[in-house]
Design a protein around this motif. Structure first.
Motif, PDB file in Angstrom:
ATOM      1  N   LEU A   5      13.549  10.073  -5.914  1.00 25.23           N
ATOM      2  CA  LEU A   5      12.262  10.543  -5.429  1.00 25.23           C
ATOM      3  C   LEU A   5      11.292  10.728  -6.594  1.00 25.23           C
ATOM      4  N   LEU A   6       9.998  10.543  -6.302  1.00 26.15           N
ATOM      5  CA  LEU A   6       8.931  10.788  -7.260  1.00 26.15           C
ATOM      6  C   LEU A   6       7.856  11.607  -6.567  1.00 26.15           C
ATOM      7  N   PHE A   7       7.441  12.702  -7.208  1.00 25.36           N
ATOM      8  CA  PHE A   7       6.353  13.550  -6.728  1.00 25.36           C
ATOM      9  C   PHE A   7       5.093  13.149  -7.470  1.00 25.36           C
ATOM     10  N   VAL A   8       4.051  12.774  -6.724  1.00 23.20           N
ATOM     11  CA  VAL A   8       2.773  12.390  -7.330  1.00 23.20           C
ATOM     12  C   VAL A   8       1.701  13.374  -6.880  1.00 23.20           C
ATOM     13  N   TYR A   9       0.820  13.750  -7.792  1.00 23.23           N
ATOM     14  CA  TYR A   9      -0.176  14.782  -7.533  1.00 23.23           C
ATOM     15  C   TYR A   9      -1.594  14.328  -7.871  1.00 23.23           C
ATOM     16  N   GLY A  10      -1.740  13.100  -8.352  1.00 23.09           N
ATOM     17  CA  GLY A  10      -3.048  12.662  -8.823  1.00 23.09           C
ATOM     18  C   GLY A  10      -3.414  11.277  -8.346  1.00 23.09           C
ATOM     19  N   THR A  11      -3.740  10.405  -9.272  1.00 25.78           N
ATOM     20  CA  THR A  11      -4.300   9.095  -8.939  1.00 25.78           C
ATOM     21  C   THR A  11      -3.301   8.146  -8.287  1.00 25.78           C
ATOM     22  N   LEU A  12      -2.021   8.490  -8.261  1.00 26.87           N
ATOM     23  CA  LEU A  12      -1.043   7.667  -7.547  1.00 26.87           C
ATOM     24  C   LEU A  12      -0.929   8.057  -6.074  1.00 26.87           C
ATOM     25  N   ARG A  13      -1.603   9.125  -5.674  1.00 25.41           N
ATOM     26  CA  ARG A  13      -1.566   9.523  -4.267  1.00 25.41           C
ATOM     27  C   ARG A  13      -2.284   8.476  -3.416  1.00 25.41           C
ATOM     28  N   PRO A  14      -1.819   8.250  -2.200  1.00 23.69           N
ATOM     29  CA  PRO A  14      -2.400   7.215  -1.346  1.00 23.69           C
ATOM     30  C   PRO A  14      -3.899   7.377  -1.109  1.00 23.69           C
ATOM     31  N   ALA A  15      -4.389   8.604  -1.037  1.00 22.17           N
ATOM     32  CA  ALA A  15      -5.795   8.848  -0.714  1.00 22.17           C
ATOM     33  C   ALA A  15      -6.758   8.318  -1.777  1.00 22.17           C
ATOM     34  N   PHE A  16      -6.272   8.080  -2.990  1.00 14.55           N
ATOM     35  CA  PHE A  16      -7.179   7.686  -4.062  1.00 14.55           C
ATOM     36  C   PHE A  16      -7.459   6.191  -4.101  1.00 14.55           C
ATOM     37  N   GLY A  17      -6.582   5.379  -3.552  1.00 17.82           N
ATOM     38  CA  GLY A  17      -6.842   3.953  -3.409  1.00 17.82           C
ATOM     39  C   GLY A  17      -7.036   3.175  -4.702  1.00 17.82           C
ATOM     40  N   ARG A  18      -6.596   3.698  -5.818  1.00 20.70           N
ATOM     41  CA  ARG A  18      -6.706   2.964  -7.084  1.00 20.70           C
ATOM     42  C   ARG A  18      -5.697   1.826  -7.102  1.00 20.70           C
ATOM     43  N   PRO A  19      -5.938   0.806  -7.923  1.00 15.75           N
ATOM     44  CA  PRO A  19      -5.029  -0.348  -7.944  1.00 15.75           C
ATOM     45  C   PRO A  19      -3.555   0.029  -8.137  1.00 15.75           C
ATOM     46  N   MET A  20      -3.265   0.958  -9.051  1.00 17.39           N
ATOM     47  CA  MET A  20      -1.861   1.325  -9.266  1.00 17.39           C
ATOM     48  C   MET A  20      -1.299   2.062  -8.052  1.00 17.39           C
ATOM     49  N   ALA A  21      -2.112   2.875  -7.388  1.00 15.90           N
ATOM     50  CA  ALA A  21      -1.658   3.558  -6.172  1.00 15.90           C
ATOM     51  C   ALA A  21      -1.383   2.554  -5.060  1.00 15.90           C
ATOM     52  N   LEU A  22      -2.213   1.526  -4.958  1.00 17.36           N
ATOM     53  CA  LEU A  22      -1.999   0.495  -3.946  1.00 17.36           C
ATOM     54  C   LEU A  22      -0.703  -0.263  -4.222  1.00 17.36           C
ATOM     55  N   TRP A  23      -0.467  -0.627  -5.494  1.00 18.07           N
ATOM     56  CA  TRP A  23       0.803  -1.274  -5.854  1.00 18.07           C
ATOM     57  C   TRP A  23       1.974  -0.357  -5.550  1.00 18.07           C
ATOM     58  N   PHE A  24       1.849   0.907  -5.961  1.00 21.19           N
ATOM     59  CA  PHE A  24       2.929   1.869  -5.770  1.00 21.19           C
ATOM     60  C   PHE A  24       3.303   1.990  -4.297  1.00 21.19           C
ATOM     61  N   GLY A  25       2.310   1.952  -3.429  1.00 23.92           N
ATOM     62  CA  GLY A  25       2.568   2.024  -2.001  1.00 23.92           C
ATOM     63  C   GLY A  25       3.360   0.845  -1.454  1.00 23.92           C
ATOM     64  N   THR A  26       3.408  -0.261  -2.198  1.00 28.44           N
ATOM     65  CA  THR A  26       4.176  -1.428  -1.752  1.00 28.44           C
ATOM     66  C   THR A  26       5.631  -1.389  -2.225  1.00 28.44           C
ATOM     67  N   VAL A  27       5.943  -0.538  -3.203  1.00 31.78           N
ATOM     68  CA  VAL A  27       7.299  -0.509  -3.772  1.00 31.78           C
ATOM     69  C   VAL A  27       8.008   0.818  -3.529  1.00 31.78           C
ATOM     70  N   ALA A  28       7.322   1.756  -2.898  1.00 34.17           N
ATOM     71  CA  ALA A  28       7.897   3.070  -2.629  1.00 34.17           C
ATOM     72  C   ALA A  28       7.605   3.457  -1.187  1.00 34.17           C
ATOM     73  N   ARG A  29       8.444   4.330  -0.657  1.00 38.88           N
ATOM     74  CA  ARG A  29       8.291   4.765   0.736  1.00 38.88           C
ATOM     75  C   ARG A  29       7.850   6.220   0.767  1.00 38.88           C
ATOM     76  N   HIS A  30       6.708   6.476   1.416  1.00 40.10           N
ATOM     77  CA  HIS A  30       6.177   7.835   1.517  1.00 40.10           C
ATOM     78  C   HIS A  30       7.114   8.694   2.354  1.00 40.10           C
ATOM     79  N   LYS A  31       7.582   9.797   1.761  1.00 41.06           N
ATOM     80  CA  LYS A  31       8.490  10.711   2.462  1.00 41.06           C
ATOM     81  C   LYS A  31       7.763  11.891   3.070  1.00 41.06           C
ATOM     82  N   GLY A  32       6.565  12.211   2.538  1.00 45.61           N
ATOM     83  CA  GLY A  32       5.803  13.326   3.082  1.00 45.61           C
ATOM     84  C   GLY A  32       5.117  14.125   1.996  1.00 45.61           C
ATOM     85  N   LYS A  33       4.435  15.164   2.447  1.00 45.27           N
ATOM     86  CA  LYS A  33       3.741  16.063   1.529  1.00 45.27           C
ATOM     87  C   LYS A  33       4.755  16.943   0.820  1.00 45.27           C
TER      88      LYS A  33
END
Length: 128
Positions: A5-33
């Motif tokens: 598991l990885l806890f993200v609190y900043g620019t990797l969060r889905p709401a920010f929509g940055r390129p790295m967050a978009l990539w991260f969303g393709t290789v990891a599964r959101h488990k929740g808040k």
């Protein structure tokens, strides 16, 4: 290797929509808040998390089905891989993260520099 598991609190969060967050969303599964004990500071246009007993920082927990290559790429993004000379701005640590169903152990990128003069985000949530 089992999923981690990885806890993200900043620019990797889905709401920010940055390129790295978009990539991260393709290789990891959101488990929740989730949330972790500590403080959140504004560094520039991104935050830094410092664990500690005072405060709670909000974020998202992701499952990493293939953690080794994902964490290696994120270590480069966070400039804490062996390719970068110390002192690093961040270090990756395994910490307790609270989720609705109970605590879990998750990797977290921890801010590794002094916080003197930085703005503390008192609500602990960059997206708020």
């Amino acid at each position: 290797m089992p999923a981690q598991l990885l806890f993200v609190y900043g620019t990797l969060r889905p709401a920010f929509g940055r390129p790295m967050a978009l990539w991260f969303g393709t290789v990891a599964r959101h488990k929740g808040k989730g949330s972790a004990k500590g403080a959140l500071y504004r560094i520039a246009d991104y935050p830094g998390f410092v664990p500690g007993p005072n405060g709670v920082v909000a974020g998202d927990v992701f499952e990493l089905p293939d953690p080794t290559p994902v964490l290696a790429k994120l270590d480069i993004y966070e400039e804490c891989s062996p390719d970068f000379l110390p002192p690093h701005e961040y270090r990756r640590e395994m910490l307790a993260v609270d989720m609705p169903d109970g605590p879990v152990q998750a990797w977290v990128y921890v801010y590794a520099r002094p916080t003197d003069g930085l703005e503390r985000l008192e609500n602990g949530d960059l997206s708020a």
